[in-house]
Design an enzyme around this catalytic site. Structure first.
Site, PDB file in Angstrom:
ATOM      1  N   VAL A  56       3.741  11.519  -7.447  1.00 17.11           N
ATOM      2  CA  VAL A  56       3.290  11.799  -6.083  1.00 17.11           C
ATOM      3  C   VAL A  56       2.273  12.932  -6.086  1.00 17.11           C
ATOM      4  CG1 VAL A  56       4.023  12.612  -3.809  1.00 17.11           C
ATOM      5  CG2 VAL A  56       5.387  10.907  -5.021  1.00 17.11           C
ATOM      6  N   ASP A  57       2.557  13.989  -6.832  1.00 18.10           N
ATOM      7  CA  ASP A  57       1.600  15.085  -6.934  1.00 18.10           C
ATOM      8  C   ASP A  57       0.261  14.600  -7.481  1.00 18.10           C
ATOM      9  OD1 ASP A  57       2.774  17.410  -5.923  1.00 18.10           O
ATOM     10  OD2 ASP A  57       3.851  17.822  -7.763  1.00 18.10           O
ATOM     11  N   MET A  58       0.303  13.785  -8.531  1.00 18.00           N
ATOM     12  CA  MET A  58      -0.934  13.362  -9.173  1.00 18.00           C
ATOM     13  C   MET A  58      -1.730  12.412  -8.281  1.00 18.00           C
ATOM     14  SD  MET A  58       0.305  13.044 -13.139  1.00 18.00           S
ATOM     15  CE  MET A  58      -1.363  12.918 -13.774  1.00 18.00           C
TER      16      MET A  58
END
Length: 378
Positions: A176-178
């Site tokens: 999700v962060d990436m």
């Protein structure tokens, strides 16, 4: 393996774009690293103690964690205390020189320092301001802090990951962060493109929550159509089969059979032509419905196969397949090196290369992580 010196002097696609990176942890720094790889001049501002990810180890090199090294290439680092009036004034001066600002402070923090978007954009209307946030600035969850694993849980990603019948499982990457970092890059590039027409910058927001939800294909599409609650299916695809990891004599192989032609070629390669004529398996939809029976048939046929040899034969026939590799095997694979996806720089730095290849303006690797900086290049 690509040695950075080979193309470090070539101007990238974003050469001349000045980026002030006020972000930390993952989404924002990953976004700014991508911009830097493609030629932008990036100044990263860190607090006197440094980005938190410097401590996210082991492993460490010279007291700095590998996690930090993986996200902060092609930047020059400057330490400022943004809670101080001196730090705020310096950042204001740097903003005046920047084309793009990337930050992921909790909404309201920049405003409290007198550096909010409304005030700054009035002074610098051409600035593209990108905020990476957890949930956006408003709504029921607006302004709350967001973290990858928590958003995986809230967005439904964990609910469809894991073994069939098992508990929800976090994806083993900060996906999700990436993806939020990638969405931030897309938003910035869209804003830069639009600025050519209007002459104006704009506010770009990439939220972890939105990005997590955006990953739900095909599960969301399935639910919109039939209303059936998606469940974990392990390595198997929820819609097509065989699209699964199956055991061989030497380890697992992933078969990614997407159509009837590929299934026929698989059966030919395994010397099981009768499976093609079996009405349970002759069409894609039937194979998905009767996947357990088909899995049993394939498992018996794969029991004496060598995963790597079989994968090579299937790929030569046009059937997507791969032996399941470990991280070290994947990074040492000849095609990884051919694609220049491992980069070496001075001082022993090794990192992943840029996945987007441009013919005239390729990515360049100019600054190793921790390179000090003060101002933008002239």
């Amino acid at each position: 393996m690509q040695h950075a010196q080979a193309n470090a002097t070539k101007p990238g696609a974003l050469a001349g774009v000045r980026v002030l990176d006020l972000s930390r942890i993952l989404g924002g720094p990953y976004c700014a690293q991508i911009l830097g790889d493609h030629g932008a001049d990036v100044i990263k501002i860190e607090p006197p103690t440094g980005d938190d990810t410097r401590t996210w180890g082991p492993p460490f090199k010279d007291g700095v964690a590998s996690y930090y090294y993986g996200l902060n290439r092609n930047k020059r680092i400057r330490h400022l205390d943004l809670a101080s009036s001196e730090g705020q004034q310096t950042v204001r001066e740097l903003i005046g020189q920047a084309d793009v600002l990337v930050e992921n402070f909790k909404p309201g923090t920049m405003e409290r320092w007198g550096l909010g978007y409304d005030e700054i954009s009035a002074e610098h209307p051409g600035l593209v301001w990108c905020r990476v946030s957890g949930f956006g600035t408003d709504g029921p969850l607006g302004s709350l802090p967001g973290y990858d694993a928590a958003v995986q849980a809230m967005s439904g990603v964990m609910s469809v990951n894991g073994d069939a019948g098992g508990p929800p499982l976090r994806v083993g990457l900060p996906v999700v962060d990436m993806v939020t970092g990638l969405n931030a890059v897309i938003g910035i590039l869209l804003a830069i493109h639009e600025k050519q027409r209007s002459g104006k910058g704009q506010f770009v927001e990439a939220a972890l929550y939105d990005s997590g939800l955006s990953l739900l294909h095909p599960h969301a599409a399935n639910w919109f159509l039939d209303g059936v609650q998606p469940r974990p299916t392990g390595n198997a695809h929820p819609n097509i089969y065989p699209y699964d990891a199956l055991d061989t004599a030497t380890g697992p192989i992933f078969l990614a059979v997407g159509n009837d032609r590929q299934f026929g070629l698989l059966c030919q390669c395994l010397n099981r032509p009768e499976l093609v004529d079996d009405p349970r398996f002759s069409r894609a939809g039937a194979r998905s419905i009767n996947r357990e029976a088909l899995r049993g048939e394939l498992t018996r046929s794969l029991a004496d196969q060598n995963a790597e040899d079989l994968a090579a034969r299937l790929m030569a026939l046009g059937v997507p397949a791969a032996a399941v590799l470990s991280v070290d095997q994947a990074l040492a694979h000849p095609h990884t090196l051919h694609r220049q996806m491992v980069v070496e720089m001075q001082g022993g730095y090794r990192g992943l290369g840029a996945p987007v290849k441009l013919s005239r303006t390729p990515a360049t690797y100019r600054y190793t992580p921790l390179t000090p900086g003060h101002d933008f290049d002239e």
